[in-house]
Design an enzyme around this catalytic site. Structure first.
Site, PDB file in Angstrom:
ATOM      1  N   LYS A   1      -2.464   6.287  -4.400  1.00 23.20           N
ATOM      2  CA  LYS A   1      -3.508   7.283  -4.079  1.00 23.20           C
ATOM      3  C   LYS A   1      -3.254   8.582  -4.831  1.00 23.20           C
ATOM      4  O   LYS A   1      -2.109   9.023  -4.947  1.00 23.20           O
ATOM      5  CB  LYS A   1      -3.538   7.541  -2.564  1.00 23.20           C
ATOM      6  CG  LYS A   1      -3.641   6.246  -1.777  1.00 23.20           C
ATOM      7  CD  LYS A   1      -3.719   6.429  -0.286  1.00 23.20           C
ATOM      8  CE  LYS A   1      -3.544   5.082   0.414  1.00 23.20           C
ATOM      9  NZ  LYS A   1      -2.145   4.718   0.702  1.00 23.20           N
TER      10      LYS A   1
ATOM     11  N   HIS B   1      -7.067  10.270  -2.256  1.00 20.30           N
ATOM     12  CA  HIS B   1      -6.347  10.208  -0.982  1.00 20.30           C
ATOM     13  C   HIS B   1      -7.105  10.896   0.166  1.00 20.30           C
ATOM     14  O   HIS B   1      -7.152  10.377   1.277  1.00 20.30           O
ATOM     15  CB  HIS B   1      -4.955  10.825  -1.145  1.00 20.30           C
ATOM     16  CG  HIS B   1      -3.960  10.329  -0.151  1.00 20.30           C
ATOM     17  ND1 HIS B   1      -2.624  10.178  -0.421  1.00 20.30           N
ATOM     18  CD2 HIS B   1      -4.103   9.927   1.137  1.00 20.30           C
ATOM     19  CE1 HIS B   1      -2.005   9.720   0.644  1.00 20.30           C
ATOM     20  NE2 HIS B   1      -2.879   9.555   1.602  1.00 20.30           N
TER      21      HIS B   1
ATOM     22  N   ASP C   1       0.846  -1.198   0.000  1.00 23.14           N
ATOM     23  CA  ASP C   1       0.000   0.000   0.000  1.00 23.14           C
ATOM     24  C   ASP C   1       0.880   1.246   0.000  1.00 23.14           C
ATOM     25  O   ASP C   1       1.664   1.465   0.924  1.00 23.14           O
ATOM     26  CB  ASP C   1      -0.897   0.014   1.241  1.00 23.14           C
ATOM     27  CG  ASP C   1      -1.816   1.229   1.222  1.00 23.14           C
ATOM     28  OD1 ASP C   1      -2.892   1.123   0.596  1.00 23.14           O
ATOM     29  OD2 ASP C   1      -1.446   2.279   1.781  1.00 23.14           O
TER      30      ASP C   1
ATOM     31  N   TYR D   1       3.699   9.890  -0.591  1.00 26.46           N
ATOM     32  CA  TYR D   1       4.678   9.315   0.332  1.00 26.46           C
ATOM     33  C   TYR D   1       6.114   9.537  -0.171  1.00 26.46           C
ATOM     34  O   TYR D   1       7.071   9.405   0.592  1.00 26.46           O
ATOM     35  CB  TYR D   1       4.452   7.803   0.560  1.00 26.46           C
ATOM     36  CG  TYR D   1       3.099   7.425   1.134  1.00 26.46           C
ATOM     37  CD1 TYR D   1       2.268   8.374   1.722  1.00 26.46           C
ATOM     38  CD2 TYR D   1       2.657   6.100   1.104  1.00 26.46           C
ATOM     39  CE1 TYR D   1       1.022   8.020   2.233  1.00 26.46           C
ATOM     40  CE2 TYR D   1       1.422   5.738   1.625  1.00 26.46           C
ATOM     41  CZ  TYR D   1       0.603   6.707   2.183  1.00 26.46           C
ATOM     42  OH  TYR D   1      -0.624   6.342   2.688  1.00 26.46           O
TER      43      TYR D   1
END
Ligand code: A2P
Length: 327
Positions: free
Chosen positions: A107, A140, A77, A82
């Site tokens: 996302k 997201h 995931d 990120y």
């Protein structure tokens, strides 16, 4: 084997028949083994445990992914924001595990929700991960906001134009399933009220002992939306406190499991995907070793989680909006 449990179909390689009973608060199934996968409306089987990559430093995430794939994880995931999708992609390539055997989630970031920005953002994620499709792509946050600008009130209030673009990405074969993240019940209702071609298959939210969200879980089951639990151990700030809970310690002792394994197993037994984050190889391996808790122990932990006022660990509303997105 595929079976039905409160609106979500479960698939388990070696499920034994369970006993169903009507509890006072909700209907539950006595699980003798935990499901290894859930079946989404598309028919795709999503593995119940994923390696979470949020807050994993670029220098660490590659090793974590390699360790996870070697240990048997088949679900990673991640998210564009990120900042580590390139390292995840490199590790996937290095692992030699065929792409089709690994479930990849990413996302769509808040700044990329204007319809014309969606496909370029997705293309960037695909190229970083070294793949030509995602298994799951999530909105997201229920927020549309470009960097340095005020939030887009219209697109934040109703992300349908973004959603239509995601549906187009499914039609193009770039994404197999679509969903949302950090949506509460009113926001899900609001999205679903649109004439969707594809309903959200998943809602990824904060779920842990401190924020068990039973109403959202019931809503999701009723609407065949699978919840995914991020910060399942309580996230960095509260992991120690979670693992020190007397109920968790007692169950771990009785079951011969680690305390983290008790919590991760509880999440799956509640009917959610669970996304424990770790960059520590031994913990990555440990977190995949889940086991069904006997009903009395599961109920004890569930009751304790519901017995205190809920406490949310992550709420960035004030960074982006002039209201609380979870209110
Ligand atoms: P680390 O990455 O250094 O191993 P959550 O998944 O709730 O966000 O929690 C993530 C935090 O929990 C990270 O700080 C991670 O540390 C730690 N963690 C992950 N797995 C375990 C485990 N099995 N035992 C103890 N701490 C863990």
């Amino acid at each position: 084997m595929v079976t039905s449990f409160a609106g979500v179909r479960y698939a388990s390689k070696n499920r034994l028949p369970g006993r169903t009973f009507a509890g006072a608060r909700q209907q539950r199934r006595t699980l003798t083994t935990l499901p290894s996968h859930y079946v989404l409306p598309s028919g795709d089987q999503i593995p119940a445990v994923a390696l979470g990559c949020w807050r994993s430093a670029r220098d660490d995430v590659g090793e974590a992914v390699k360790t996870a794939l070697k240990a048997g994880y088949r679900h990673i995931d991640g998210a564009w924001i990120y900042g580590n999708e390139g390292e995840v992609g490199q590790a996937l390539k290095y692992s030699g595990v065929p792409r089709r055997e690994v479930w990849l989630t990413s996302k769509l970031w808040n700044a990329h929700k204007t319809p014309e920005d969606v496909e370029p953002a997705l293309n960037d994620t695909l190229s970083k991960l070294g793949t030509d499709y995602l298994d799951l792509y999530l909105i997201h946050w229920p927020v549309a906001k470009k960097d340095g600008q005020p939030y887009d009130k219209t697109l934040t209030a109703d992300p349908y134009p973004t959603w239509q673009k995601l549906e187009e990405m499914v039609a193009k074969g770039k994404v197999r399933n679509i969903g949302v993240s950090n949506f509460n019940i009113p926001k899900l209702d609001n999205l679903i009220a649109n004439p969707l071609k594809i309903k959200p298959a998943v809602n990824q939210v904060e779920l842990n002992f401190w924020l068990p969200q039973p109403e959202l879980l019931e809503y999701a089951k009723r609407n065949s939306i699978l919840l995914e639990a991020y910060s399942p151990l309580g996230s960095e700030g509260k992991v120690k406190e979670t693992l020190a809970l007397p109920e968790v310690q007692a169950i771990a002792h009785e079951m011969g499991m680690t305390r983290a394994q008790v919590i991760i197993s509880w999440h799956i037994q509640r009917g959610t995907v669970v996304l424990p984050k770790s960059v520590t190889p031994a913990r990555v391996v440990e977190n995949l070793q889940v086991r069904a808790l006997p009903p009395a122990l599961f109920d004890k932990l569930e009751a304790a989680a519901r017995a205190h006022p809920p406490s949310r660990g992550l709420n960035p509303s004030t960074n982006w909006l002039d209201y609380d997105m979870f209110a």
